[in-house]
Design an enzyme around this catalytic site. Structure first.
Site, PDB file in Angstrom:
ATOM      1  N   SER A 693      -2.892   1.054   5.061  1.00 19.00           N
ATOM      2  CA  SER A 693      -1.713   0.321   4.595  1.00 19.00           C
ATOM      3  C   SER A 693      -0.414   1.090   4.770  1.00 19.00           C
ATOM      4  O   SER A 693       0.660   0.535   4.513  1.00 19.00           O
ATOM      5  CB  SER A 693      -1.886  -0.060   3.114  1.00 19.00           C
ATOM      6  OG  SER A 693      -1.993   1.105   2.321  1.00 19.00           O
ATOM      7  N   LYS A 736       0.244  -2.404  -6.276  1.00 15.48           N
ATOM      8  CA  LYS A 736       1.338  -1.781  -5.534  1.00 15.48           C
ATOM      9  C   LYS A 736       2.694  -2.301  -6.009  1.00 15.48           C
ATOM     10  O   LYS A 736       3.664  -1.547  -6.137  1.00 15.48           O
ATOM     11  CB  LYS A 736       1.162  -2.046  -4.035  1.00 15.48           C
ATOM     12  CG  LYS A 736      -0.045  -1.339  -3.429  1.00 15.48           C
ATOM     13  CD  LYS A 736      -0.233  -1.716  -1.967  1.00 15.48           C
ATOM     14  CE  LYS A 736      -1.447  -1.009  -1.363  1.00 15.48           C
ATOM     15  NZ  LYS A 736      -1.669  -1.383   0.055  1.00 15.48           N
TER      16      LYS A 736
END
Length: 805
Positions: A693, A736
């Site tokens: 990511s 996140k």
């Protein structure tokens, strides 16, 4: 033992007047030695005829020969051993049956020379067997002494022999006579005794007798040892039995004990009242019957008694009624926990179904989330709301299958597994059973506990759960199992498939403030003995603790910091300063907590080119990452540091390859890498990092460094990249986003295909952030850099920000 003539000597051979022909009396299963006196029963026709003709003999001396085969009734010369004894008939007694009993005294050895008469009884020619003289023979005397000693030992080990036996042995001085005496009393086969009769040499005969006697001595010693052991064991058991009976009588006299029988009758009554299922009741009654036949106090008695107690202590039918008032359950859940709407909704759904269908099996839930979000306490709250008993078993570090299924009763100290122990502790068949830290189960050569849990957590199997200790089926279908875990990956797929996983993400800033206000602060005030009127911690102070003294997804650290503040106030109150006290700002916290431990590094870190802010997922919640890129003179190498995993290294290589392949469109010289090395570093090098990511962030950092344009300090991004420049979706979006919000980020770039995941983000967070979905890496440059970069015609139009309202 056959008698012997006093003085230990055989009858004087000068007194033995008999010719070379004598009547023959065959004997079976015996040998008559010279000097020995022994009784014999006579019943065969020829033998009876011989006894009745004794009066007509000039001297009552007959020849005694042993038969080779005792089954022959009319033996001939070949059926008799060749060496026998001349014997004197000392006494004869006739029975009413016509048979006779004789007492014979052996005189001397004779050898059968031939049968002379077959009827009415046998007569035969005989020859005296002369023995070799042993006068002054030292070896013969030594052998005789050895024989005498061994014979005395044998006599001591045979209490059935008369006391005079030892005196008789001592009185016999002639070695040959001593050998015959001992041989006559040996427990040996007829063949071996006949061999001794035929041995004329005295020393050879003593050696043979000594050999046979030594063998008999060893047998007697072995028998003595065996008997001693048996007597000792019997004596110990008998002593214990007597003592127990005396103790039982004393207790009964004092009225302290109803006796073992009364105790067993009590077990019988408990079995009847327990209402056990069919197979379980059969096993219990079988064990009770075994118990009645055992000696109290034996090891096996204790094992069976403990086993019966476990069966009877388990709940088989008793259950607690569920609280099916939906509103009341919702009230209890809200009272104990703030937020966690997904879990509360699932519990209410179960209750609604239970209200419509009473025999609904218990659900098997798995609460998945970072530490400190209240997973374990939520299980206790569920039990409280439903009105059920609560049992908790910690599985962290468990690596033995027996912890789940128990040990077999063959092992010393065996016990059931923790599942059965938990059911006994609860006392009901429908508790809320929490399996804590199910993701931290280990496994080794002793077994795999997670495999044993497959049966426990399978609704189609757990109604007949079998514990190794009980070995009878037990019904777990009404139990509500609630497992907890921090990470789903370590849980084996078959076990994960059996559980309904409910994600519990980290708390937002506002949620932490509300939890501290409603739960943590009142709890800590009560534990420290401080009244709410003495201390007031405002919402601003709680937010300051959250922002500057904690970095976590849960609230454990927040609770510790609140407790530290309260302890500081408690010291002042204990010193006599009663207060009241008010904590209103971050400055008021410094005397209690010290200087701020955490500050926002985003603006400081990104004030230079080549630094971009990324978002990462960890087992304890989301985190932000700063990715730094720099260029230096070199030969075109790419250096990666920060303890990166293989996947993250490949993302960096993919980002560089994309920049090189699109350098013309990006406005970067094509030879930028010919005489330069590029170094990409992710700080916090002690922490391992991996995953795809960070690809978008690495690309942005590289572009910023190569173009000299800084990345906006309030922008964070996440997404996987490909060599074709596409941005692929990633996981952990909610965690996140929460991490970005805690760090003060205002704009988040995320993959286009992750837009649906934003629905899980609380509305209050979405209202404060700007989300930009991207599908290609070129889209990132317009919104990530301080100076927006819009590529030429080859670049697609940049999408508008997504609306989350």
């Amino acid at each position: 033992m056959p008698e012997r003539k006093r003085g230990g000597q055989t009858p004087d051979e000068n007194d033995l007047k008999f010719g070379d022909e004598l009547p023959v009396l065959p004997i079976r299963n015996a040998v008559l030695f010279p000097g020995a006196v022994a009784p014999f029963d006579v019943g065969r026709e020829k033998s009876v005829a011989l006894v009745e003709d004794l009066e007509n003999l000039s001297q009552p001396v007959i020849a005694i020969f042993a038969q080779r085969d005792p089954n022959i009734d009319d033996p001939g010369e070949g059926d008799l051993y060749p060496v026998g004894a001349a014997a004197r008939v000392l006494k004869s007694l006739k029975h009413s049956t016509g048979n006779y009993s004789l007492i014979l005294q052996g005189l001397t050895r004779i050898k059968l020379a031939g049968i002379t008469q077959h009827g009415p009884y046998l007569r035969a020619k005989v020859v005296r067997v002369e023995e070799s003289p042993v006068i002054d023979d030292v070896e013969a005397e030594a052998l005789a002494m050895s024989l005498r000693e061994v014979a005395k030992q044998v006599i001591q080990l045979m209490p059935e022999l008369p006391r005079e036996a030892q005196s008789l042995i001592d009185s016999i001085q002639e070695p040959g006579a001593l050998a015959d005496l001992v041989a006559a009393n040996l427990d040996a086969p007829v063949e071996e005794k006949a061999q001794l009769m035929s041995t004329a040499d005295v020393k050879d005969r003593i050696k043979q007798v000594l050999k046979l006697l030594t063998r008999q001595l060893e047998i007697l010693k072995m028998r003595e040892r065996i008997n001693s052991q048996i007597k000792e064991e019997m004596g110990k058991n008998q002593r214990e039995y007597v003592l127990r009976q005396q103790l039982k009588a004393i207790k009964e006299e004092l009225g302290e004990d109803e006796g073992d029988q009364g105790d067993l009758d009590g077990l019988d009554e408990r079995i009847t009242k327990a209402n056990l299922p069919g197979e379980s009741e059969q096993v219990a009654r079988k064990q009770l019957r075994r118990l009645r036949s055992m000696q109290v106090g034996s090891a096996e008695y204790t094992v069976v008694r403990t086993y019966l107690d476990w069966i009877l202590d388990l709940p088989w039918t008793h259950s607690t009624p569920d609280n099916l008032e939906i509103a009341k359950v919702r009230e209890v859940l809200d009272e104990d926990h703030y937020g966690l709407e997904k879990v509360k909704k699932r519990i209410l759904e179960y209750l609604a179904v239970r209200k419509l269908k009473a025999d609904k099996k218990g659900p098997i839930l798995c609460l998945l989330g970072p530490p400190g979000v209240g997973k374990t306490s939520l299980g206790r709250s569920i039990a409280k709301a439903l009105g059920r008993k609560f049992v908790r078993v910690s599985l962290g570090g468990v690596h033995d299958e027996a912890a789940i299924r128990g040990h077999r009763r063959t092992y010393v100290g065996a016990l059931p597994g923790q599942v059965i122990q938990g059911m006994k502790k609860s006392g009901t068949i429908n508790p809320v059973f929490m399996l804590d830290e199910v993701d931290k189960i280990g496994h080794d050569f002793r077994g795999d506990p997670s495999a044993a849990l497959l049966e426990v957590l399978d609704p189609e199997q757990n109604h007949t759960f079998s514990d190794h200790y009980l070995e009878i089926p037990y019904d777990l279908s009404q139990v509500m199992f609630v497992a907890t875990a921090n990470v789903a990956d370590p849980i084996p797929p078959p076990l994960r498939d059996r559980m309904e996983i409910l994600d519990i993400p980290g708390y937002t800033r506002n949620e932490k403030r509300a939890i501290a206000r409603q739960h943590l602060l009142p709890k800590q005030l009560d534990e420290h003995g401080i009244k709410s009127a003495q201390l007031d911690i405002t919402d601003a102070a709680l937010e300051a603790i959250t922002d500057f003294y904690t970095r976590e997804a849960g609230v454990r650290s927040l609770e510790r910091q609140v407790a530290s503040v309260i302890r500081g106030v408690a010291v002042k109150i204990a010193e006599g300063n009663a207060g009241p006290y008010k904590i209103d700002s971050a400055d008021d916290l410094i005397p209690y907590l010290g200087q701020a431990k955490f500050t926002s590094e985003v603006a400081e870190r990104t004030e230079e080119v080549g630094v971009a802010t990324g978002l990462a997922w960890t087992p304890v919640g989301g985190e932000i990452l700063f990715i730094e890129a720099t260029r230096m003179p070199g030969t075109g190498k790419l250096q990666l540091t920060g303890q990166l995993g293989d996947v993250m290294k490949e993302s960096a290589q993919a980002a560089l390859s994309f920049v090189r392949s699109k350098s013309r469109q990006l406005g970067i010289p094509e030879d930028f890498l010919d005489k330069s090395d590029i170094h990409i570093h992710i700080p916090a090098g002690a922490m391992p990092k991996d995953g795809p990511s960070a690809g978008v962030t690495m690309f942005t950092a590289l572009f910023s460094m190569l173009k000299g344009i800084r990345v906006r300090h309030d922008v964070a991004m996440t997404g996987e990249i490909t060599l074709r420049g596409r941005v692929l979706p990633v996981g952990g979006i909610k965690e996140k986003v929460l991490a970005a919000h805690r760090a003060g980020i205002k704009r988040i770039l995320l993959p286009e295909r992750n837009k649906p995941d934003l629905e899980e983000v609380p509305q209050e967070i979405r209202d404060t952030l700007e989300f930009i979905p991207v599908s290609k890496m070129e889209d990132v440059l317009q919104y990530a850099l301080e100076t927006p970069v819009v590529l030429g015609a080859e670049a697609p139009p940049v999408p508008a920000p997504v609306s989350t309202n």
